[in-house]
Design a protein around this motif. Structure first.
Motif, PDB file in Angstrom:
ATOM      1  N   ASN A 100      -6.238  -3.925   0.148  1.00 26.40           N
ATOM      2  CA  ASN A 100      -5.744  -2.833  -0.691  1.00 26.40           C
ATOM      3  C   ASN A 100      -5.806  -1.493   0.048  1.00 26.40           C
ATOM      4  N   ILE A 101      -6.787  -1.353   0.930  1.00 26.62           N
ATOM      5  CA  ILE A 101      -6.867  -0.146   1.760  1.00 26.62           C
ATOM      6  C   ILE A 101      -5.708  -0.147   2.749  1.00 26.62           C
ATOM      7  N   ARG A 102      -5.439  -1.306   3.369  1.00 27.13           N
ATOM      8  CA  ARG A 102      -4.318  -1.404   4.314  1.00 27.13           C
ATOM      9  C   ARG A 102      -2.987  -1.082   3.632  1.00 27.13           C
ATOM     10  N   LYS A 103      -2.814  -1.552   2.401  1.00 22.51           N
ATOM     11  CA  LYS A 103      -1.559  -1.305   1.681  1.00 22.51           C
ATOM     12  C   LYS A 103      -1.327   0.187   1.443  1.00 22.51           C
ATOM     13  N   ILE A 104      -2.369   0.907   1.026  1.00 19.30           N
ATOM     14  CA  ILE A 104      -2.172   2.334   0.754  1.00 19.30           C
ATOM     15  C   ILE A 104      -1.990   3.105   2.064  1.00 19.30           C
ATOM     16  N   LEU A 106      -0.471   1.943   4.650  1.00 18.27           N
ATOM     17  CA  LEU A 106       0.931   1.670   4.998  1.00 18.27           C
ATOM     18  C   LEU A 106       1.871   2.611   4.251  1.00 18.27           C
ATOM     19  N   LYS A 107       1.615   2.819   2.959  1.00 14.47           N
ATOM     20  CA  LYS A 107       2.442   3.739   2.153  1.00 14.47           C
ATOM     21  C   LYS A 107       2.348   5.167   2.697  1.00 14.47           C
ATOM     22  N   ASN A 112       4.633   9.674   5.833  1.00 11.78           N
ATOM     23  CA  ASN A 112       4.541  10.589   6.981  1.00 11.78           C
ATOM     24  C   ASN A 112       5.719  10.423   7.940  1.00 11.78           C
ATOM     25  N   LYS A 113       6.302   9.227   8.006  1.00 18.28           N
ATOM     26  CA  LYS A 113       7.468   8.975   8.859  1.00 18.28           C
ATOM     27  C   LYS A 113       8.784   9.319   8.145  1.00 18.28           C
ATOM     28  N   GLY A 114       8.698   9.678   6.863  1.00 20.87           N
ATOM     29  CA  GLY A 114       9.890  10.020   6.105  1.00 20.87           C
ATOM     30  C   GLY A 114      10.624   8.807   5.549  1.00 20.87           C
ATOM     31  N   GLU A 115       9.994   7.661   5.546  1.00 22.33           N
ATOM     32  CA  GLU A 115      10.635   6.431   5.070  1.00 22.33           C
ATOM     33  C   GLU A 115      10.618   6.316   3.547  1.00 22.33           C
ATOM     34  N   ILE A 116       9.652   6.973   2.898  1.00 24.91           N
ATOM     35  CA  ILE A 116       9.617   7.003   1.425  1.00 24.91           C
ATOM     36  C   ILE A 116       9.452   8.448   0.979  1.00 24.91           C
TER      37      ILE A 116
END
Length: 151
Positions: A100-104, A106-107, A112-116
């Motif tokens: 769950n830490i890895r998932k957040i 990733l978001k 930060n990359k502008g993907e979302i």
């Protein structure tokens, strides 16, 4: 009936009520917790836990036509932490699951990359913060906020 459906949770609680009585009144386990189809029993003696595990499996097979999952049913020391109801539970504290830490993270990286968008990140963070609030995660939450603030 779909998994996660409220009626499946309700029927699991009704069906496994017999297990609760067996563990509490026949085996006399003092520290027994069950949430839907997951349960934990705490005891000082590893041998006692192994005995109870075998007795519970026999009860489930004979009375409820169920079996304990061979890979998920194990006797482990509490010092290693017990994965139960979404957390790694220890004697005096509770941590978040690593996935769950890895998932957040990733978001946050996607944001930060502008993907979302900011609103998409906000939706994810609201749910994650509501979940993480139940764990001992203050320092982790502050580190995540710093990662977001860098953008």
């Amino acid at each position: 009936m779909p998994l996660g459906n409220l009626t499946s949770q309700f029927f699991a609680n009704i069906y496994l009520n017999k297990l609760d009585y067996f563990v509490k009144h026949k085996l006399k386990a003092k520290y027994y917790l069950r949430y839907v189809d997951d349960f934990v029993i705490l005891h000082r003696s590893k041998e006692q836990l192994e005995t109870w595990k075998n007795q519970i499996n026999e009860f489930l097979i004979n009375e409820l036509k169920l079996e304990l999952h061979p890979d998920k049913s194990k006797v482990i020391p509490l010092s290693r932490g017990i994965d139960f109801v979404g957390f790694r539970n220890f004697y005096h504290f509770r941590l978040l699951r690593r996935r769950n830490i890895r998932k957040i993270l990733l978001k946050i990286n996607e944001f930060n990359k502008g993907e979302i968008s900011e609103s998409q990140l906000s939706e994810s963070l609201q749910g994650w913060c509501a979940y993480s609030r139940w764990a001992n995660s203050f320092n982790l939450t502050m580190k995540l906020c710093q990662k977001i603030a860098k953008k």
